[in-house]
Design an enzyme around this catalytic site. Sequence first.
Site, PDB file in Angstrom:
ATOM      1  N   GLU A  76       0.708  -1.164   0.076  1.00 49.03           N
ATOM      2  CA  GLU A  76       0.166   0.180  -0.097  1.00 49.03           C
ATOM      3  C   GLU A  76       0.643   1.048   0.002  1.00 49.03           C
ATOM      4  OE1 GLU A  76      -4.327  -1.272   2.105  1.00 49.03           O
ATOM      5  OE2 GLU A  76      -2.460  -1.078   3.649  1.00 49.03           O
TER       6      GLU A  76
HETATM    7  C1  ACM Z   1      -2.293  -5.518   3.644  1.00 52.92           C
HETATM    8  O1  ACM Z   1      -3.339  -5.973   3.920  1.00 52.92           O
HETATM    9  N1  ACM Z   1      -2.160  -4.287   3.420  1.00 52.92           N
HETATM   10  C2  ACM Z   1      -1.275  -6.420   3.772  1.00 52.92           C
END
Ligand code: ACM
Length: 681
Positions: free
Chosen positions: A317
């Site tokens: 992310e």
């Molecule tokens: C995640 O759930 N961002 C690894």
Amino acid sequence: MKTSRIALSSMMLGFGTVASAASPSISRLMPRPAEVVAGSGALSLENGLRAASAGPADARLERALARFAARFARQTGISRPATEGASPASLTVRVAKASPGLPSIDMDESYELTVAPDGAALTAPETWGALRGLETLLDLVEPGPGGLSLPAVTVKDRPRFRWRGLMIDSGRHFMPVEVLKRNLDGMAAVKLDVLHWHLTEDQGFRVESRRFPKLHQKGSDGLFYTQEQVKEIIAYAADRGIRVVPEFDMPGHTTSWFVGHPELATESRAYTIERKWGVMQPAMDPTREEVYRLLDGFIGEMAALFPDPVLHIGGDEVEGHAWDQSPAVAVFKKAKGLATNADLQAYFNKRLAQIVTRHGKTLMGWDEILHEDLPKGAIIHSWRGPESLAKAARLGFRGVLSNGFYIDLIQPASEHYSVEPLEKDAANLSPEEGARILGGEATMWSEFVNAETIDSRVWPRTAAIAERLWSPRDVRDVADMYARLERASRRLEWLALEHRTGYRRMLERLAGPAASDADVEALRALADLVEPVKRYERGGTREYTSLTPLNRLVDAARPESDDARELSVLTERLLADPARRNGREAIRSRLEAWQAGSSRALPVIARSPLLEDAAPLPAEVAALAGAGLEALAFLEQGEPAPPTWFTQRASVLDKPHKPIHGLEVAFRPAVKRLMEAARGQ
Ligand code: ACM
């Protein structure tokens, strides 16, 4: 919903047989062993059980036997020969090669267990297998007409996957050492073998760094693990055959690092520990050498502290906004010929991989890090979907699946149980590629759990995931899994886990100190019928930060309502065979009780400020139960319900949008089935 023996034996055909008279404990083992053959008779435990090692000196096994003896005594009440001179049953444990070192990705966890009326024998190539076998043995102890005994049986067992993990997020909510220990005990009981320890997040930097103490001192609110505590956890886990893989998530999810070390960020300014949930923008600056120098020092320190060869660098992310806003990053990208932020992250990962490798570790990271430039030993951890796992395997990387095992999303155990690591994109892999898929991990992200509630989100559902990863592929009967899960859930609480007792405690606190037992019962009856909203919905139901107390009905409520699941099973049975009068009665009696009982929770709710937001629930329950009862009456008449009836009642089927209580009435789908059947018959 009890397992029928018939279902069990047909299910077992693929990999072994259980005699039709198999004892209940044999047919309820969880995870189910690779091969089980029931014998005849039983080994009486009425005079106790003396367990002794017959193999080479093995301190780890001796400690395991001492724990086994304590648990056995607590579980059975038998600690020594019941009568003077009576001889206890004997258990001989023979390990061919003691395992004094740490559990590893290549450890042999296989074992064979034979119980006969004259004694029990547990053999294993390595200590790890003996640990697993002792858990099976405790799961087999059962009371019978002749007293406590172990049923005669031969078990030949081994795991299907070598990586069977649970990730605990200590970053968003700190989890004290005792919480980790009791969850490690639970993991061992269901034969999991990897604790993936998510230690750094925007909301907290949770490990002591002696080289860079400002990291934990400024980034943790004082809630971090000392290096002594880390060692204690690693040793505790190792004694249970569990590896500890630490994760230091970067270059995103790093706000807490920047509180003490703002120079690591693209934007050097004053940072505070993040309190909100979500994907945050601050990110490490991949253009500056001093960032890699600090990471080299920090990873070197952590590589020495955490002995497992695998080090998880996160990598998820990173949206790149912080990079887009940095002129220095723009210049750097141009100079290096990096067209996109993904290319820039790949550059960062390549540098990081060099550091991790130099310190003797194998790099692991979330799907986003997948890139041809990674060293071939790298392990890809798939959270976004199984595709990246298959792609990684084709490129020569190893992989671990967590997509489908996100226990923070509050899905039923059956959904996780149906996830198969070697299906979908991974179904067409060659045997060599398929072997690169190491297993899977349940992930306990902690936005909405704290030390008090985490057990109730991890257990018992993680036992179903543990079975998926340990047991043969053809072990997949859902009804049978649930029958065994209930037993496993009870046994897990004996290890000091609190997923069942915490429910009662929280309901009592919600009802208030002056509440009567009847008040608490009324609240429990309501709570039994609701579930927290699923997936990522909860964050939208009210304002949450890391400082919000998790002490509402939604926190007490269990992820899966047994009452609702039972109603669904009864409903499907009835609709498959509408002539079944008993089936109708079973549904009717439940719906009537829920309709009548729902208002009993109203006075408790009215008196308790903590229950304020739960006020609409009793009416919702009553309306749904009422609609279900009307549908049942139409079904009984055998005439289609008038369309106007359905139209008038259909609104009960609409889930409230963003309910402030964060809950949903769990039997709504069953009522929907009944109403649609009544309309369509
Ligand atoms: C995640 O759930 N961002 C690894």
